[in-house]
Write an enzyme that holds these catalytic residues in place. Sequence first.
Site, PDB file in Angstrom:
ATOM      1  N   ARG A 147       0.860  -1.177   0.000  1.00 47.74           N
ATOM      2  CA  ARG A 147       0.000   0.000   0.000  1.00 47.74           C
ATOM      3  C   ARG A 147       0.896   1.226   0.000  1.00 47.74           C
ATOM      4  O   ARG A 147       1.776   1.366   0.856  1.00 47.74           O
ATOM      5  CB  ARG A 147      -0.885   0.002   1.251  1.00 47.74           C
ATOM      6  CG  ARG A 147      -1.935   1.087   1.237  1.00 47.74           C
ATOM      7  CD  ARG A 147      -2.655   1.197   2.575  1.00 47.74           C
ATOM      8  NE  ARG A 147      -1.952   2.089   3.484  1.00 47.74           N
ATOM      9  CZ  ARG A 147      -2.528   2.747   4.501  1.00 47.74           C
ATOM     10  NH1 ARG A 147      -3.815   2.591   4.752  1.00 47.74           N
ATOM     11  NH2 ARG A 147      -1.827   3.538   5.286  1.00 47.74           N
ATOM     12  N   TYR A 159      -2.786  11.727   6.244  1.00 48.37           N
ATOM     13  CA  TYR A 159      -3.033  10.379   6.738  1.00 48.37           C
ATOM     14  C   TYR A 159      -2.043   9.390   6.122  1.00 48.37           C
ATOM     15  O   TYR A 159      -1.763   9.431   4.935  1.00 48.37           O
ATOM     16  CB  TYR A 159      -4.459   9.908   6.394  1.00 48.37           C
ATOM     17  CG  TYR A 159      -4.576   8.420   6.519  1.00 48.37           C
ATOM     18  CD1 TYR A 159      -4.706   7.846   7.770  1.00 48.37           C
ATOM     19  CD2 TYR A 159      -4.442   7.592   5.412  1.00 48.37           C
ATOM     20  CE1 TYR A 159      -4.729   6.472   7.919  1.00 48.37           C
ATOM     21  CE2 TYR A 159      -4.462   6.213   5.549  1.00 48.37           C
ATOM     22  CZ  TYR A 159      -4.602   5.660   6.807  1.00 48.37           C
ATOM     23  OH  TYR A 159      -4.597   4.298   6.949  1.00 48.37           O
ATOM     24  N   ASP A 211      -4.999   4.040  -0.175  1.00 49.32           N
ATOM     25  CA  ASP A 211      -6.132   4.313   0.720  1.00 49.32           C
ATOM     26  C   ASP A 211      -6.437   5.818   0.689  1.00 49.32           C
ATOM     27  O   ASP A 211      -5.599   6.624   1.083  1.00 49.32           O
ATOM     28  CB  ASP A 211      -5.742   3.869   2.147  1.00 49.32           C
ATOM     29  CG  ASP A 211      -6.914   3.837   3.111  1.00 49.32           C
ATOM     30  OD1 ASP A 211      -7.965   4.433   2.801  1.00 49.32           O
ATOM     31  OD2 ASP A 211      -6.768   3.216   4.186  1.00 49.32           O
ATOM     32  N   HIS A 213      -8.858   7.066   2.397  1.00 50.96           N
ATOM     33  CA  HIS A 213      -9.310   7.325   3.766  1.00 50.96           C
ATOM     34  C   HIS A 213     -10.512   8.269   3.851  1.00 50.96           C
ATOM     35  O   HIS A 213     -10.505   9.252   4.589  1.00 50.96           O
ATOM     36  CB  HIS A 213      -8.144   7.826   4.633  1.00 50.96           C
ATOM     37  CG  HIS A 213      -8.124   7.184   5.987  1.00 50.96           C
ATOM     38  ND1 HIS A 213      -8.611   7.805   7.091  1.00 50.96           N
ATOM     39  CD2 HIS A 213      -7.692   5.966   6.397  1.00 50.96           C
ATOM     40  CE1 HIS A 213      -8.473   6.986   8.141  1.00 50.96           C
ATOM     41  NE2 HIS A 213      -7.926   5.872   7.741  1.00 50.96           N
ATOM     42  N   GLU A 237      -8.854   2.166  -1.862  1.00 48.61           N
ATOM     43  CA  GLU A 237      -9.609   1.893  -0.629  1.00 48.61           C
ATOM     44  C   GLU A 237     -10.314   3.130  -0.095  1.00 48.61           C
ATOM     45  O   GLU A 237      -9.757   4.234  -0.150  1.00 48.61           O
ATOM     46  CB  GLU A 237      -8.601   1.373   0.404  1.00 48.61           C
ATOM     47  CG  GLU A 237      -9.159   1.144   1.781  1.00 48.61           C
ATOM     48  CD  GLU A 237      -8.072   0.626   2.728  1.00 48.61           C
ATOM     49  OE1 GLU A 237      -7.041   0.104   2.251  1.00 48.61           O
ATOM     50  OE2 GLU A 237      -8.258   0.756   3.942  1.00 48.61           O
ATOM     51  N   GLU A 263     -13.634  -1.055   6.375  1.00 48.79           N
ATOM     52  CA  GLU A 263     -12.937  -1.283   7.645  1.00 48.79           C
ATOM     53  C   GLU A 263     -13.716  -0.726   8.836  1.00 48.79           C
ATOM     54  O   GLU A 263     -13.523  -1.181   9.953  1.00 48.79           O
ATOM     55  CB  GLU A 263     -11.506  -0.731   7.605  1.00 48.79           C
ATOM     56  CG  GLU A 263     -11.416   0.767   7.513  1.00 48.79           C
ATOM     57  CD  GLU A 263      -9.989   1.270   7.357  1.00 48.79           C
ATOM     58  OE1 GLU A 263      -9.215   0.658   6.603  1.00 48.79           O
ATOM     59  OE2 GLU A 263      -9.653   2.279   7.996  1.00 48.79           O
ATOM     60  N   ARG A 284     -13.651  -4.917   3.326  1.00 50.33           N
ATOM     61  CA  ARG A 284     -12.558  -4.681   4.274  1.00 50.33           C
ATOM     62  C   ARG A 284     -12.907  -5.007   5.718  1.00 50.33           C
ATOM     63  O   ARG A 284     -12.100  -4.776   6.620  1.00 50.33           O
ATOM     64  CB  ARG A 284     -12.153  -3.199   4.199  1.00 50.33           C
ATOM     65  CG  ARG A 284     -11.523  -2.806   2.901  1.00 50.33           C
ATOM     66  CD  ARG A 284     -10.042  -3.079   2.919  1.00 50.33           C
ATOM     67  NE  ARG A 284      -9.350  -2.231   3.859  1.00 50.33           N
ATOM     68  CZ  ARG A 284      -8.342  -2.623   4.638  1.00 50.33           C
ATOM     69  NH1 ARG A 284      -7.931  -3.865   4.612  1.00 50.33           N
ATOM     70  NH2 ARG A 284      -7.750  -1.774   5.449  1.00 50.33           N
ATOM     71  N   GLU A 340      -4.359  -7.456   5.234  1.00 54.03           N
ATOM     72  CA  GLU A 340      -3.494  -6.313   5.573  1.00 54.03           C
ATOM     73  C   GLU A 340      -2.558  -6.687   6.717  1.00 54.03           C
ATOM     74  O   GLU A 340      -2.965  -7.334   7.675  1.00 54.03           O
ATOM     75  CB  GLU A 340      -4.358  -5.117   5.989  1.00 54.03           C
ATOM     76  CG  GLU A 340      -3.534  -3.869   6.282  1.00 54.03           C
ATOM     77  CD  GLU A 340      -4.378  -2.647   6.643  1.00 54.03           C
ATOM     78  OE1 GLU A 340      -3.899  -1.527   6.416  1.00 54.03           O
ATOM     79  OE2 GLU A 340      -5.496  -2.821   7.131  1.00 54.03           O
ATOM     80  N   TRP A 403     -11.656  12.401   8.537  1.00 55.34           N
ATOM     81  CA  TRP A 403     -10.255  11.972   8.730  1.00 55.34           C
ATOM     82  C   TRP A 403     -10.046  10.650   8.050  1.00 55.34           C
ATOM     83  O   TRP A 403     -10.881   9.786   8.088  1.00 55.34           O
ATOM     84  CB  TRP A 403      -9.905  11.838  10.218  1.00 55.34           C
ATOM     85  CG  TRP A 403      -8.483  11.419  10.354  1.00 55.34           C
ATOM     86  CD1 TRP A 403      -7.352  12.197  10.177  1.00 55.34           C
ATOM     87  CD2 TRP A 403      -7.990  10.091  10.622  1.00 55.34           C
ATOM     88  NE1 TRP A 403      -6.231  11.445  10.329  1.00 55.34           N
ATOM     89  CE2 TRP A 403      -6.571  10.153  10.590  1.00 55.34           C
ATOM     90  CE3 TRP A 403      -8.618   8.859  10.866  1.00 55.34           C
ATOM     91  CZ2 TRP A 403      -5.773   9.028  10.805  1.00 55.34           C
ATOM     92  CZ3 TRP A 403      -7.829   7.747  11.083  1.00 55.34           C
ATOM     93  CH2 TRP A 403      -6.412   7.819  11.064  1.00 55.34           C
TER      94      TRP A 403
END
Length: 403
Positions: A147, A159, A211, A213, A237, A263, A284, A340, A403
């Site tokens: 990643r 991030y 990602d 995020h 992601e 996630e 995820r 992951e 975030w």
Amino acid sequence: MKITSADVIVCSPGRNYVTIKIETDKGIYGLGDATLNGRELSVVSYLRDHLIPCILERDPFDTEDIWHYLYRGVYWRRGAVNMTAIGAIDMALWDIKGKALGVPVYKLLGGKSRERLLAYTHAQGIDTAETMEAVAEKLEKGYKAVRVQSGVPGVEKVYGVSGEAGQYEPAVKGNKPVEETWDTNKYLNYIPGLFSKVRERFGEEVHLLHDSHHRLTPIEAARLGKELEPYHLFWLEDLIPAENQESLKIVRQHTTTPIAIGEVFNTIYDCQDLISNGLVDYIRMTIAHGGGITPMLKVASLAALHHVKTGCHGPSDLSPINLAACLHFGTAINNFGIQEYMGYSDATMEVFTVGYSFSRGYFNLMETPGLGVDINFKKAKQYEYGPAYLPVNRLEDGTLYNW
Ligand code: EZ4
Ligand code: CO
């Protein structure tokens, strides 16, 4: 067999972890990961004050009924604190079942569907040069999937990128969250060029992931997916916050870049539409936050119907117990995608012993009964809990953002 007692251990070997230990009248105990980053003590209280009393005297083999008792039986459904607590109990019960029968948990979930499990790790840097070096370093270690996250020119703190050398850890110790800043335009202008360079230097074979995020709108996500198409990502992601699942249709209409989401999901209902409408390629959700092995088997079955594979969240903010549960689950299901793996600090590995090994991009699971993980209480006690929070994010004009 009966559950006789249970308690929760909170420790901080490098970062905070919450662990449940469930004991039985046969002297066998089970462990479950109850860590919810930045909200650790809420799960501790929920377990100690409300759930543990309900499972005493129960037969630990009755995982299906116990799960429904804790999910439906409490009337209040879903939510991260609730589902993490239920997930920890479920994990610990499967651990007990495996130990009682003398078999690794995966043998109770469908047996061996694969010999080893593909994992991806994180590479990050403050700029393109540092990020490229980080990727090179991970590839030298034998990783087959990486990643890639990078600082964005003109944005102060992003991030996925650590300030100092070493492992990235988003939770910062203190009594309230630190603040970061964000600029979508600068990010979108920078990322495709970065991936172009990474592909050019490292070739087509390595799997690359990224990602976002939760920081993009659907149309911005569509643009990023489209512009990254030439670099053939394994997945992109959390492009957008996924509460509004309809909006993924816009992304899908515009790009063939594979999408991974989930996630932060904690029930099958959070991903039901995404999966059944073909809006994601990888789910995820992870065992701890997804409510345990029992419901995650159902998520995997639903996903399998729609060509969706698993890609369980495996950050360092979930303990090796969750990772072990993910590996047993991933070994047993047919539609495993990737796991992951951020790695753990030396302090964490002093406290936990594990029944898996990692070598050249893949996990290998040992045949240890149960989940194959243990915790050293003496060592755990040396690492005391302290509050730590994930950051909050603001746009440059001060607007509070994702975030
Ligand atoms: O921000 O685990 O894909 N991994 C991630 C993680 C999450 C943290 C939140 O606790 O997005 O780094
Ligand atoms: Co993520």
